[in-house]
Design a protein around this motif. Structure first.
Motif, short mmCIF file in Angstrom:
data_model
loop_
_atom_site.label_atom_id
_atom_site.label_comp_id
_atom_site.label_asym_id
_atom_site.label_seq_id
_atom_site.Cartn_x
_atom_site.Cartn_y
_atom_site.Cartn_z
N ASN A 25 1.05 -1.13 -0.10
CA ASN A 25 -0.22 0.02 -0.03
C ASN A 25 1.13 1.01 -0.39
O ASN A 25 1.38 1.63 0.95
N TRP A 84 0.49 4.19 -0.38
CA TRP A 84 -0.56 5.33 0.80
C TRP A 84 -0.38 5.24 2.36
O TRP A 84 -1.00 5.67 3.10
N ALA A 103 -3.46 2.60 -4.95
CA ALA A 103 -2.64 2.89 -3.88
C ALA A 103 -1.19 1.63 -4.53
O ALA A 103 -1.02 1.74 -3.56
#
Length: 276
Positions: free
Chosen positions: A179, A181, A212
């Motif tokens: 991920n 983000w 993301a």
């Protein structure tokens, strides 16, 4: 699972931790040289240790011919660890910036089109920066210099860290995506294939945006910008995708007489010799 810092020697296939790999490589190279006999042509070959400035999990040892330009090392680092969107990059060696399109009007800057034999020596430590926004910063150290048969491709990998064992933040299985983000310790950082499929189907209740997610890969640039892996990762990497924009820069370098007089045919570096 406890993180290890082991990697594999590409000469013999054995695994060692980074801190002992230098000694092992020296022994392996000596045996390899003896097995090949006396070469017809020789030149200096530099052994270079490369690691991320902040995360020492990622490291490798390479060899490079003295006649290779610094630009070749830039292309290699982009291809194996850094390239994502054709960002700018530079080396900083003894306070001097080396870039693809040097601009000496506001800082001391040189072209990457210079043989590394002019600027490398045993023990020399320098830095590399890719992408001036979300930068990947590497530290390079010339560990040793040997006389040997020139490498066929100019650069070869001697050893490289094993793929870190990243685990899914939800189920603990082998991670496939990161991920990009994630900002906080309680965020979902990694997802496996199965959990990602569930997220796509709306069957997994976690605060992760599908946009993301980037592939897990063996690089310090993992999860940064649009990085999806290098030529040793299981992704389709095409370095020619970025070549067009670089060709114009390199043609400009060829037309620039500023650096042509800074070194002679014998690779004696003259421009900043006292400072190097």
């Amino acid at each position: 699972m406890k993180e290890t810092n082991k990697g594999k020697c590409r000469i013999c296939g054995n695994e060692f931790e980074s801190r002992v790999m230098t000694r092992h490589i020296s022994s392996c190279l000596e045996k390899e040289t003896l097995s090949k006999g006396i070469p017809k042509k020789t030149e200096r070959i530099f052994e270079i240790h490369i690691t991320d400035k902040y995360d020492k999990t990622y490291w490798m040892y390479i060899e490079m011919n003295e006649t290779e330009p610094l630009l070749s090392l830039d292309k290699f680092l982009r291809g194996i660890w850094c390239e994502c969107c054709g960002h700018l990059s530079n080396f900083t060696i003894c306070g001097i910036i080396f870039s693809r399109s040097p601009d000496s009007s506001w800082r001391k800057e040189q072209s990457m089109n210079i043989a590394v034999g002019n600027i490398f020596c045993e023990g020399r430590r320098f830095s590399y920066e890719y992408d001036y926004g979300s930068s990947t910063d590497l530290v390079l150290t010339v560990k040793s210099v040997r006389i040997g048969e020139p490498l066929e491709n100019g650069i070869r990998i001697l050893a490289k860290n094993n793929m870190p064992d990243h685990r899914c933040s939800v189920c603990g299985e082998k991670a496939a995506y990161i991920n990009s983000w994630a900002d906080y310790e309680d965020d979902i950082v990694f997802l496996c294939e199965e959990c990602t499929d569930k997220l796509e189907e709306g069957e997994l209740d976690v605060d992760v945006d599908l946009d993301a997610l980037l592939p897990v890969c063996n690089s310090p640039r993992m999860g940064v910008c649009g990085y999806i892996g290098g030529f040793e990762d299981e992704v389709e990497y095409d370095e020619s995708e970025f070549e067009d924009e670089y060709e114009d820069e390199e043609e400009d370098d060829d037309d620039d007489d500023d650096y042509d007089d800074d070194y002679d045919d014998d690779y004696e570096f003259v421009g900043f010799k006292d400072e190097l």
